[in-house]
Write a protein that holds these residues in place. Sequence first.
Motif, PDB file in Angstrom:
ATOM      1  N   GLN A   1       0.830  -1.206   0.000  1.00 27.62           N
ATOM      2  CA  GLN A   1       0.000   0.000   0.000  1.00 27.62           C
ATOM      3  C   GLN A   1       0.864   1.255   0.000  1.00 27.62           C
ATOM      4  OE1 GLN A   1      -2.665  -0.376   3.308  1.00 27.62           O
ATOM      5  NE2 GLN A   1      -3.886  -1.987   2.347  1.00 27.62           N
ATOM      6  N   LEU A   2       1.972   1.210   0.731  1.00 31.51           N
ATOM      7  CA  LEU A   2       2.882   2.359   0.713  1.00 31.51           C
ATOM      8  C   LEU A   2       3.481   2.548  -0.676  1.00 31.51           C
ATOM      9  CD1 LEU A   2       4.803   2.089   4.118  1.00 31.51           C
ATOM     10  CD2 LEU A   2       2.930   3.622   3.520  1.00 31.51           C
ATOM     11  N   ARG A   3       3.864   1.446  -1.316  1.00 35.13           N
ATOM     12  CA  ARG A   3       4.399   1.545  -2.681  1.00 35.13           C
ATOM     13  C   ARG A   3       3.369   2.147  -3.631  1.00 35.13           C
ATOM     14  NH1 ARG A   3       9.973   0.793  -2.797  1.00 35.13           N
ATOM     15  NH2 ARG A   3      10.570  -1.155  -1.784  1.00 35.13           N
ATOM     16  N   SER A   4       2.137   1.714  -3.508  1.00 31.98           N
ATOM     17  CA  SER A   4       1.081   2.254  -4.370  1.00 31.98           C
ATOM     18  C   SER A   4       0.874   3.734  -4.104  1.00 31.98           C
ATOM     19  CB  SER A   4      -0.225   1.486  -4.138  1.00 31.98           C
ATOM     20  OG  SER A   4      -0.064   0.113  -4.425  1.00 31.98           O
TER      21      SER A   4
ATOM     22  N   VAL B   1       9.860  13.750   0.771  1.00 27.18           N
ATOM     23  CA  VAL B   1       9.050  13.012   1.748  1.00 27.18           C
ATOM     24  C   VAL B   1       8.479  11.747   1.114  1.00 27.18           C
ATOM     25  CG1 VAL B   1       6.928  13.100   3.097  1.00 27.18           C
ATOM     26  CG2 VAL B   1       8.503  15.025   3.161  1.00 27.18           C
ATOM     27  N   VAL B   2       8.003  11.857  -0.130  1.00 29.96           N
ATOM     28  CA  VAL B   2       7.446  10.686  -0.819  1.00 29.96           C
ATOM     29  C   VAL B   2       8.527   9.638  -1.056  1.00 29.96           C
ATOM     30  CG1 VAL B   2       6.331   9.906  -2.930  1.00 29.96           C
ATOM     31  CG2 VAL B   2       5.618  12.044  -1.892  1.00 29.96           C
ATOM     32  N   LYS B   3       9.738  10.082  -1.432  1.00 32.59           N
ATOM     33  CA  LYS B   3      10.829   9.123  -1.658  1.00 32.59           C
ATOM     34  C   LYS B   3      11.250   8.444  -0.354  1.00 32.59           C
ATOM     35  CE  LYS B   3      12.671  11.582  -5.674  1.00 32.59           C
ATOM     36  NZ  LYS B   3      13.811  12.366  -6.203  1.00 32.59           N
ATOM     37  N   GLU B   4      11.306   9.221   0.730  1.00 32.17           N
ATOM     38  CA  GLU B   4      11.642   8.616   2.025  1.00 32.17           C
ATOM     39  C   GLU B   4      10.577   7.613   2.445  1.00 32.17           C
ATOM     40  OE1 GLU B   4      14.360   8.863   3.506  1.00 32.17           O
ATOM     41  OE2 GLU B   4      15.300  10.568   2.531  1.00 32.17           O
ATOM     42  N   LEU B   5       9.326   7.911   2.134  1.00 32.91           N
ATOM     43  CA  LEU B   5       8.261   6.955   2.429  1.00 32.91           C
ATOM     44  C   LEU B   5       8.437   5.692   1.595  1.00 32.91           C
ATOM     45  CD1 LEU B   5       5.657   6.471   4.014  1.00 32.91           C
ATOM     46  CD2 LEU B   5       4.391   7.422   2.082  1.00 32.91           C
ATOM     47  N   ASN B   6       8.929   5.836   0.386  1.00 35.01           N
ATOM     48  CA  ASN B   6       9.209   4.667  -0.443  1.00 35.01           C
ATOM     49  C   ASN B   6      10.310   3.813   0.188  1.00 35.01           C
ATOM     50  OD1 ASN B   6       8.918   3.058  -2.828  1.00 35.01           O
ATOM     51  ND2 ASN B   6      10.793   3.948  -3.590  1.00 35.01           N
ATOM     52  N   ASP B   7      11.363   4.473   0.707  1.00 34.57           N
ATOM     53  CA  ASP B   7      12.412   3.735   1.414  1.00 34.57           C
ATOM     54  C   ASP B   7      11.854   3.072   2.666  1.00 34.57           C
ATOM     55  OD1 ASP B   7      14.119   4.629  -0.525  1.00 34.57           O
ATOM     56  OD2 ASP B   7      14.902   6.293   0.658  1.00 34.57           O
ATOM     57  N   LEU B   8      10.943   3.754   3.334  1.00 36.33           N
ATOM     58  CA  LEU B   8      10.310   3.173   4.521  1.00 36.33           C
ATOM     59  C   LEU B   8       9.513   1.922   4.150  1.00 36.33           C
ATOM     60  CD1 LEU B   8      10.030   3.783   7.555  1.00 36.33           C
ATOM     61  CD2 LEU B   8       7.911   4.965   7.037  1.00 36.33           C
ATOM     62  N   ALA B   9       8.836   1.964   3.017  1.00 41.73           N
ATOM     63  CA  ALA B   9       8.116   0.775   2.540  1.00 41.73           C
ATOM     64  C   ALA B   9       9.090  -0.364   2.256  1.00 41.73           C
ATOM     65  CB  ALA B   9       7.310   1.120   1.284  1.00 41.73           C
ATOM     66  N   GLY B  10      10.262  -0.020   1.733  1.00 45.16           N
ATOM     67  CA  GLY B  10      11.272  -1.050   1.495  1.00 45.16           C
ATOM     68  C   GLY B  10      11.727  -1.719   2.783  1.00 45.16           C
ATOM     69  N   GLN B  11      11.840  -0.938   3.853  1.00 42.87           N
ATOM     70  CA  GLN B  11      12.219  -1.517   5.144  1.00 42.87           C
ATOM     71  C   GLN B  11      11.131  -2.431   5.696  1.00 42.87           C
ATOM     72  OE1 GLN B  11      15.360  -1.268   6.246  1.00 42.87           O
ATOM     73  NE2 GLN B  11      15.551  -0.237   4.271  1.00 42.87           N
ATOM     74  N   ARG B  12       9.875  -2.080   5.450  1.00 44.08           N
ATOM     75  CA  ARG B  12       8.798  -2.985   5.872  1.00 44.08           C
ATOM     76  C   ARG B  12       8.880  -4.303   5.099  1.00 44.08           C
ATOM     77  NH1 ARG B  12       8.890  -1.152  10.184  1.00 44.08           N
ATOM     78  NH2 ARG B  12       7.560  -2.942  10.626  1.00 44.08           N
ATOM     79  N   GLU B  13       9.262  -4.230   3.846  1.00 46.66           N
ATOM     80  CA  GLU B  13       9.440  -5.457   3.069  1.00 46.66           C
ATOM     81  C   GLU B  13      10.612  -6.267   3.601  1.00 46.66           C
ATOM     82  OE1 GLU B  13       9.930  -4.014  -0.860  1.00 46.66           O
ATOM     83  OE2 GLU B  13       7.781  -3.780  -1.249  1.00 46.66           O
ATOM     84  N   VAL B  14      11.684  -5.570   4.038  1.00 47.37           N
ATOM     85  CA  VAL B  14      12.829  -6.279   4.625  1.00 47.37           C
ATOM     86  C   VAL B  14      12.408  -6.990   5.903  1.00 47.37           C
ATOM     87  CG1 VAL B  14      15.069  -5.928   5.718  1.00 47.37           C
ATOM     88  CG2 VAL B  14      14.548  -4.768   3.589  1.00 47.37           C
ATOM     89  N   VAL B  15      11.608  -6.319   6.723  1.00 45.35           N
ATOM     90  CA  VAL B  15      11.122  -6.942   7.961  1.00 45.35           C
ATOM     91  C   VAL B  15      10.318  -8.194   7.638  1.00 45.35           C
ATOM     92  CG1 VAL B  15       9.552  -6.632   9.909  1.00 45.35           C
ATOM     93  CG2 VAL B  15      11.144  -4.816   9.316  1.00 45.35           C
ATOM     94  N   ALA B  16       9.413  -8.090   6.678  1.00 46.72           N
ATOM     95  CA  ALA B  16       8.602  -9.248   6.311  1.00 46.72           C
ATOM     96  C   ALA B  16       9.465 -10.390   5.777  1.00 46.72           C
ATOM     97  CB  ALA B  16       7.557  -8.832   5.273  1.00 46.72           C
ATOM     98  N   GLU B  17      10.465 -10.057   4.978  1.00 48.03           N
ATOM     99  CA  GLU B  17      11.328 -11.096   4.409  1.00 48.03           C
ATOM    100  C   GLU B  17      12.157 -11.773   5.489  1.00 48.03           C
ATOM    101  OE1 GLU B  17      14.833 -11.520   1.000  1.00 48.03           O
ATOM    102  OE2 GLU B  17      13.868  -9.589   1.400  1.00 48.03           O
TER     103      GLU B  17
END
Length: 611
Positions: free
Chosen positions: A54-57, A85-101
């Motif tokens: 959802q963050l990526r979208s 801010v939008v790009k940092e949120l994209n990086d934040l979404a990447g960290q959530r994906e790292v947590v899930a992985e």
Amino acid sequence: MEQILKESISKHLEEMKDQFDIIEHHTQWGLDLAEKYIKFVKERTEIEQAYAKQLRSLVKKYLPKRNVREDLEAKFCQYQAFLQVVKELNDLAGQREVVAENLTTCICVELSKYIQELKQERKAHFQEGRRAQQQLENSFKLLDNSKRKFERDCREAEKALLTAERLDQDINATKADVEKAKQQAHVRGHMAEESKNEYAACLQHFNQDQSRFYFLEMPQIFNKLQEMDERRTARLREGYGLFSETERQVMPIVGKCLEGMKVAAEAVDEKSDSQLLIELHKSGFERPGDVEFEDFSQPMNRASSDSSLGTPRGPSDVRVDPRLLGKNKAKRWPFSKKNKPPPHSPASSPLPPLAPLAPNGSRSPKFARDPLSYCLNEINKTVKPCVASLRSLRWAPVITEDFSHLPPEQRRKKLQQKIEDRNRELQKEIDQRDALNKMKDVYQKTPQMGDPASLEPKIAETLSTIEKLRLEIQKYESWLADAEGRALSNRPDNAPRGGHQLDPASAINNNVSSHDKDSPDAPHSEDGTDTLNQPIYTEFDDDFEEELVSPIGSCVAMYRFEGSSEGTISMAEGEELSLVEEDKGDGWTRVRRGPGDEGYVPTSYLRLSLH
């Protein structure tokens, strides 16, 4: 006594079985708890993945889909901060994906694999325990059987011995019967002795099996199960720790993302954005001058003067040229729309009589009270609907290569930007040319490395590109010099803006004569020009222009112009033209060639000379 011993052994076996079932239940509960935790982590990873998606979208929705360099808004720090801010949120979404992985890999996959191994190990331990328990039960059954046989043989031997003793004391018994009874008692005694020995051997074997079962086999099995359960508990503890450790590992990067958002927010400067807006849209136009006073009372004075001289004139004989109402009326609103290339002057429809007669043949009472207002109202009723319909005709701005359609300051910036871009391209081509020449020299010195002639087409193409870029730079530099010179010449202290001004008195006289010409008794002028058919309401100067305007200067065409758009006029290089209307800031100047052939041409193509 035997019954008590048997009950004691059975009780011990039942107690051991109960303990064995308790351990089995506990270990199974531990495995179920581990599987429950794995399921919990899987659902957590699904939530993390959905959140990251959802963050990526969201980021994809609000990031620009084209190059931000093309947008003027991208230069403002507030917009740049938003993108950051939008790009940092994209990086934040990447960290959530790292947590899930990491949760999936380190907990779900690894722990599931380990639990499967524990299940196999637990199954083997319990099979071993049940086998040992079964062996002890079998040994106890053998002991019980031998014991029963020994007991039965003893009773038979005792019975046979009593029978032999009774026959031996009986005087009536024969010797053969006595001998047979003694022999039978001896056999039974021998069988009882054998049963006793067998029972003793079974008892010894059972005691050994029982001792091995309680002191060796079962303790070992229980120790193995205990060690297995402790390992499972320790691994589950590690899984609990990984659940938080995985989150903690991404916290520094998440903190950097949040810090980046904070830095982006602190980088917003309202003053710099305001100054940037001024620099981007600064037109370079000078401020308009003062509006001159227009005396509308002179026609009344003129009418009174004529009547005093004996010339009979009614109130309807005074007509004011409506063009004086908006002559040289400059636009002074700061947020008005930019001027567009003006169209041809529309053909004006004939105006109705200014003072229609009533049915009884007399003039209207309103006309008798205030002739000037009545005339203007009649003109307004007739012409304004035409103006409203014709104002809907809009002309798209002609975008020229020299940016003459832009305001002076914006044109200068665009030309400077083009020159900088061409200079960068030129330097790149020059570097490529030098590299090709060096490669050609290397090929000439060492032919085995390559053919120098193969580089000739590329070198020729590069030289052609360099020459083309230089010509473009010279062209843009000439336009820039012209734009800077024109910006200086357009200043109020160098050349005043605006066209010629009409004398109100002469304009009024012209209106009066034109009104006389329209009347049935008035003589027509020699040139036959009907001033009422000329455009009125010059406040709409974007859409309507006067048909005949005396030149305010002359100009010479510095470049060739095709004039393909409607409302423009073509001209050849070096051609002399009459200057009808000066540039009002939209980059277009109205010129005339001969009688009636006039139109608009780019101001930057002309060299002006005002009268």
